[in-house]
Motif scaffolding. Sequence first.
Motif, PDB file in Angstrom:
ATOM      1  N   GLY A   1       5.088  81.398  35.314  1.00  0.00           N
ATOM      2  CA  GLY A   1       5.243  82.212  34.111  1.00  0.00           C
ATOM      3  C   GLY A   1       5.646  81.386  32.905  1.00  0.00           C
ATOM      4  N   LEU A   2       6.499  80.394  33.115  1.00  0.00           N
ATOM      5  CA  LEU A   2       6.930  79.513  32.030  1.00  0.00           C
ATOM      6  C   LEU A   2       5.749  78.719  31.481  1.00  0.00           C
ATOM      7  CD1 LEU A   2       9.302  78.388  30.390  1.00  0.00           C
ATOM      8  CD2 LEU A   2       9.623  76.668  32.191  1.00  0.00           C
ATOM      9  N   LEU A   3       4.911  78.197  32.359  1.00  0.00           N
ATOM     10  CA  LEU A   3       3.727  77.456  31.930  1.00  0.00           C
ATOM     11  C   LEU A   3       2.757  78.359  31.177  1.00  0.00           C
ATOM     12  CD1 LEU A   3       2.993  75.305  35.117  1.00  0.00           C
ATOM     13  CD2 LEU A   3       3.802  74.456  32.919  1.00  0.00           C
ATOM     14  N   TRP A   4       2.587  79.574  31.677  1.00  0.00           N
ATOM     15  CA  TRP A   4       1.657  80.512  31.050  1.00  0.00           C
ATOM     16  C   TRP A   4       2.105  80.840  29.615  1.00  0.00           C
ATOM     17  CZ3 TRP A   4      -2.921  81.877  33.123  1.00  0.00           C
ATOM     18  CH2 TRP A   4      -3.637  82.903  32.496  1.00  0.00           C
ATOM     19  N   TRP A   5       3.440  80.966  29.451  1.00  0.00           N
ATOM     20  CA  TRP A   5       3.974  81.228  28.113  1.00  0.00           C
ATOM     21  C   TRP A   5       3.893  79.990  27.224  1.00  0.00           C
ATOM     22  CZ3 TRP A   5       8.280  78.573  26.240  1.00  0.00           C
ATOM     23  CH2 TRP A   5       8.706  78.961  24.958  1.00  0.00           C
ATOM     24  N   ALA A   6       4.203  78.839  27.765  1.00  0.00           N
ATOM     25  CA  ALA A   6       4.302  77.618  26.958  1.00  0.00           C
ATOM     26  C   ALA A   6       2.961  77.201  26.377  1.00  0.00           C
ATOM     27  CB  ALA A   6       4.898  76.489  27.794  1.00  0.00           C
ATOM     28  N   GLY A   7       1.925  77.228  27.183  1.00  0.00           N
ATOM     29  CA  GLY A   7       0.626  76.793  26.698  1.00  0.00           C
ATOM     30  C   GLY A   7       0.469  75.282  26.696  1.00  0.00           C
ATOM     31  N   ARG A   8      -0.727  74.860  26.415  1.00  0.00           N
ATOM     32  CA  ARG A   8      -1.098  73.449  26.536  1.00  0.00           C
ATOM     33  C   ARG A   8      -0.229  72.517  25.690  1.00  0.00           C
ATOM     34  NH1 ARG A   8      -3.861  69.891  23.499  1.00  0.00           N
ATOM     35  NH2 ARG A   8      -5.041  68.257  24.583  1.00  0.00           N
ATOM     36  N   ASP A   9      -0.074  72.802  24.413  1.00  0.00           N
ATOM     37  CA  ASP A   9       0.620  71.864  23.520  1.00  0.00           C
ATOM     38  C   ASP A   9       2.090  71.705  23.882  1.00  0.00           C
ATOM     39  OD1 ASP A   9      -1.721  71.457  22.179  1.00  0.00           O
ATOM     40  OD2 ASP A   9      -1.282  72.856  20.553  1.00  0.00           O
ATOM     41  N   ARG A  10       2.760  72.814  24.180  1.00  0.00           N
ATOM     42  CA  ARG A  10       4.166  72.717  24.567  1.00  0.00           C
ATOM     43  C   ARG A  10       4.329  71.956  25.876  1.00  0.00           C
ATOM     44  NH1 ARG A  10       4.555  78.395  23.012  1.00  0.00           N
ATOM     45  NH2 ARG A  10       5.717  78.633  21.058  1.00  0.00           N
ATOM     46  N   ILE A  11       3.378  72.127  26.766  1.00  0.00           N
ATOM     47  CA  ILE A  11       3.435  71.421  28.060  1.00  0.00           C
ATOM     48  C   ILE A  11       3.403  69.911  27.843  1.00  0.00           C
ATOM     49  CG2 ILE A  11       2.099  70.904  30.137  1.00  0.00           C
ATOM     50  CD1 ILE A  11       1.326  73.884  30.200  1.00  0.00           C
ATOM     51  N   TYR A  12       2.485  69.458  27.000  1.00  0.00           N
ATOM     52  CA  TYR A  12       2.396  68.015  26.753  1.00  0.00           C
ATOM     53  C   TYR A  12       3.623  67.495  26.006  1.00  0.00           C
ATOM     54  CZ  TYR A  12      -2.442  67.680  28.374  1.00  0.00           C
ATOM     55  OH  TYR A  12      -3.581  67.677  29.147  1.00  0.00           O
ATOM     56  N   ARG A  13       4.177  68.311  25.103  1.00  0.00           N
ATOM     57  CA  ARG A  13       5.380  67.872  24.384  1.00  0.00           C
ATOM     58  C   ARG A  13       6.584  67.766  25.321  1.00  0.00           C
ATOM     59  NH1 ARG A  13       3.491  71.230  20.015  1.00  0.00           N
ATOM     60  NH2 ARG A  13       4.877  72.938  20.651  1.00  0.00           N
TER      61      ARG A  13
ATOM     62  N   TYR B   1      -6.719  74.528  31.080  1.00  0.00           N
ATOM     63  CA  TYR B   1      -8.129  74.919  30.951  1.00  0.00           C
ATOM     64  C   TYR B   1      -8.263  76.140  30.051  1.00  0.00           C
ATOM     65  CZ  TYR B   1     -12.878  76.216  32.283  1.00  0.00           C
ATOM     66  OH  TYR B   1     -14.221  76.536  32.265  1.00  0.00           O
ATOM     67  N   ARG B   2      -7.346  77.076  30.155  1.00  0.00           N
ATOM     68  CA  ARG B   2      -7.357  78.265  29.303  1.00  0.00           C
ATOM     69  C   ARG B   2      -7.295  77.885  27.825  1.00  0.00           C
ATOM     70  NH1 ARG B   2      -1.866  81.468  28.979  1.00  0.00           N
ATOM     71  NH2 ARG B   2      -1.491  79.607  27.694  1.00  0.00           N
ATOM     72  N   ASP B   3      -6.484  76.865  27.508  1.00  0.00           N
ATOM     73  CA  ASP B   3      -6.244  76.488  26.115  1.00  0.00           C
ATOM     74  C   ASP B   3      -7.083  75.292  25.676  1.00  0.00           C
ATOM     75  OD1 ASP B   3      -4.348  78.467  26.285  1.00  0.00           O
ATOM     76  OD2 ASP B   3      -2.646  77.099  26.466  1.00  0.00           O
ATOM     77  N   ARG B   4      -8.143  75.008  26.394  1.00  0.00           N
ATOM     78  CA  ARG B   4      -8.883  73.762  26.157  1.00  0.00           C
ATOM     79  C   ARG B   4      -9.517  73.684  24.759  1.00  0.00           C
ATOM     80  NH1 ARG B   4     -11.697  77.273  29.139  1.00  0.00           N
ATOM     81  NH2 ARG B   4     -13.948  77.565  28.880  1.00  0.00           N
ATOM     82  N   PHE B   5      -9.793  74.818  24.119  1.00  0.00           N
ATOM     83  CA  PHE B   5     -10.415  74.784  22.797  1.00  0.00           C
ATOM     84  C   PHE B   5      -9.432  75.078  21.671  1.00  0.00           C
ATOM     85  CE2 PHE B   5     -14.194  76.082  25.436  1.00  0.00           C
ATOM     86  CZ  PHE B   5     -14.848  74.867  25.325  1.00  0.00           C
ATOM     87  N   ASP B   6      -8.152  75.292  21.998  1.00  0.00           N
ATOM     88  CA  ASP B   6      -7.168  75.633  20.981  1.00  0.00           C
ATOM     89  C   ASP B   6      -6.990  74.499  19.969  1.00  0.00           C
ATOM     90  OD1 ASP B   6      -6.887  77.948  22.336  1.00  0.00           O
ATOM     91  OD2 ASP B   6      -4.757  77.710  22.804  1.00  0.00           O
ATOM     92  N   LYS B   7      -6.913  74.865  18.689  1.00  0.00           N
ATOM     93  CA  LYS B   7      -6.664  73.929  17.584  1.00  0.00           C
ATOM     94  C   LYS B   7      -7.723  72.832  17.481  1.00  0.00           C
ATOM     95  CE  LYS B   7      -1.664  74.635  17.609  1.00  0.00           C
ATOM     96  NZ  LYS B   7      -0.345  73.992  17.707  1.00  0.00           N
ATOM     97  N   MET B   8      -8.934  73.162  17.855  1.00  0.00           N
ATOM     98  CA  MET B   8     -10.031  72.195  17.698  1.00  0.00           C
ATOM     99  C   MET B   8     -10.890  72.627  16.511  1.00  0.00           C
ATOM    100  SD  MET B   8     -11.336  70.962  21.407  1.00  0.00           S
ATOM    101  CE  MET B   8     -12.185  69.625  20.595  1.00  0.00           C
ATOM    102  N   ILE B   9     -11.298  71.638  15.722  1.00  0.00           N
ATOM    103  CA  ILE B   9     -12.117  71.925  14.537  1.00  0.00           C
ATOM    104  C   ILE B   9     -13.595  71.716  14.885  1.00  0.00           C
ATOM    105  CG2 ILE B   9     -12.601  71.249  12.165  1.00  0.00           C
ATOM    106  CD1 ILE B   9      -9.748  70.282  11.944  1.00  0.00           C
TER     107      ILE B   9
END
Length: 355
Positions: free
Chosen positions: A51-63, A347-355
């Motif tokens: 649940g924590l990972l699902w809330w955090a998302g890709r960018d927070r995970i890497y940070r 994988y869910r957030d793979r396209f987030d913040k991409m231009i």
Amino acid sequence: MRYDLRFPFIVAALLVVGLMTVSTAALAPRVSPGIFSKQLLGVGLSILPIGLLWWAGRDRIYRAAPWVYGFSLLLQLSTFVIGKDVNGQQNWIVIGPLQFQPLELLKLSLIMMLPTVMKDGYRGLRSYVPPLAVFLPAVGLVVTQDFGGAMVLSVMFLAMLLVYRMPTWHVLLALLAIGVAFPTVLFPHLKPYQQSRLTIFVDPYKDARGAGYQVIQSTIAVGSGGMMGKGYKKGTQSHNGFVPEAHTDFAFATWAEEQGLVGGVAVLLLYGGLIWGLAGMASGSPRLQDQILFAGVLGQVGFQAIENIGAALSMLPLTGITLPLISYGLSSLVMTLTTLALAYVVYRDRFDKMI
């Protein structure tokens, strides 16, 4: 498609296989009948980090990766001081009735941390410095206590390097170096029982009452299952105590005895689907950083599954590596589910913040 619904279905199917295997292994002598309840507890406990990972998302995970990595190193280092001996390995932290193996968190932290220092890809020999600076302290802390665990970390790292876009001749040179160093440098420094476990699979009957006993009993159990198996909770080899570690190292033998060749092949297909799904996630992700992460997860889960099943069939050395999602183990189960959830969220957030 943002979500691949086949992936959680395969994970859930393997989890059901694991719970069935642990519940029947609990009937064996010298195995605590409470292991099934603890395995169910592990499923419940995994909801929190997932649940924590699902809330955090890709960018927070890497940070968060450097913090998780640093904490996991300290935890692994603490086992040299406060670690408890479990099955001959002093790399466990025991809190009341619960046992936790810091190695499992270290695997996850490397899968998070290495992509953050490898995201720019190979750009010359200096590109190897950051990933080696992350990997070597981790494997150095593990190899003296758990050779099988060090093997898992090494395969994870190699899988990530393959996606790192390093030159092919570097890969071949690394494999050659490993092939030369292992028999000449590493193997002679292993403990006698470790050397025996790595070689006995070639001919287990040369020491049938000693080092080869486990492998022989495992293959007998698998063979006795026949085509359709003896039925759920009707295994005789495991329930009568012939198969040692029926709930951990030889969980596949316990399953195959009761579910037969059909059940064994079904598990292989499920693992194949899991590996295929992770490979598909990697190919469908535009960022190299995410591709490296998927490679690490694939390396961990794929290698552990192949090595454990291969050892149970006397086709590979016996290293004590658990079968993901199936073998009993609270920390192993929680961290494996967390690692797979990590891959799914990225994988869910793979396209987030991409231009």
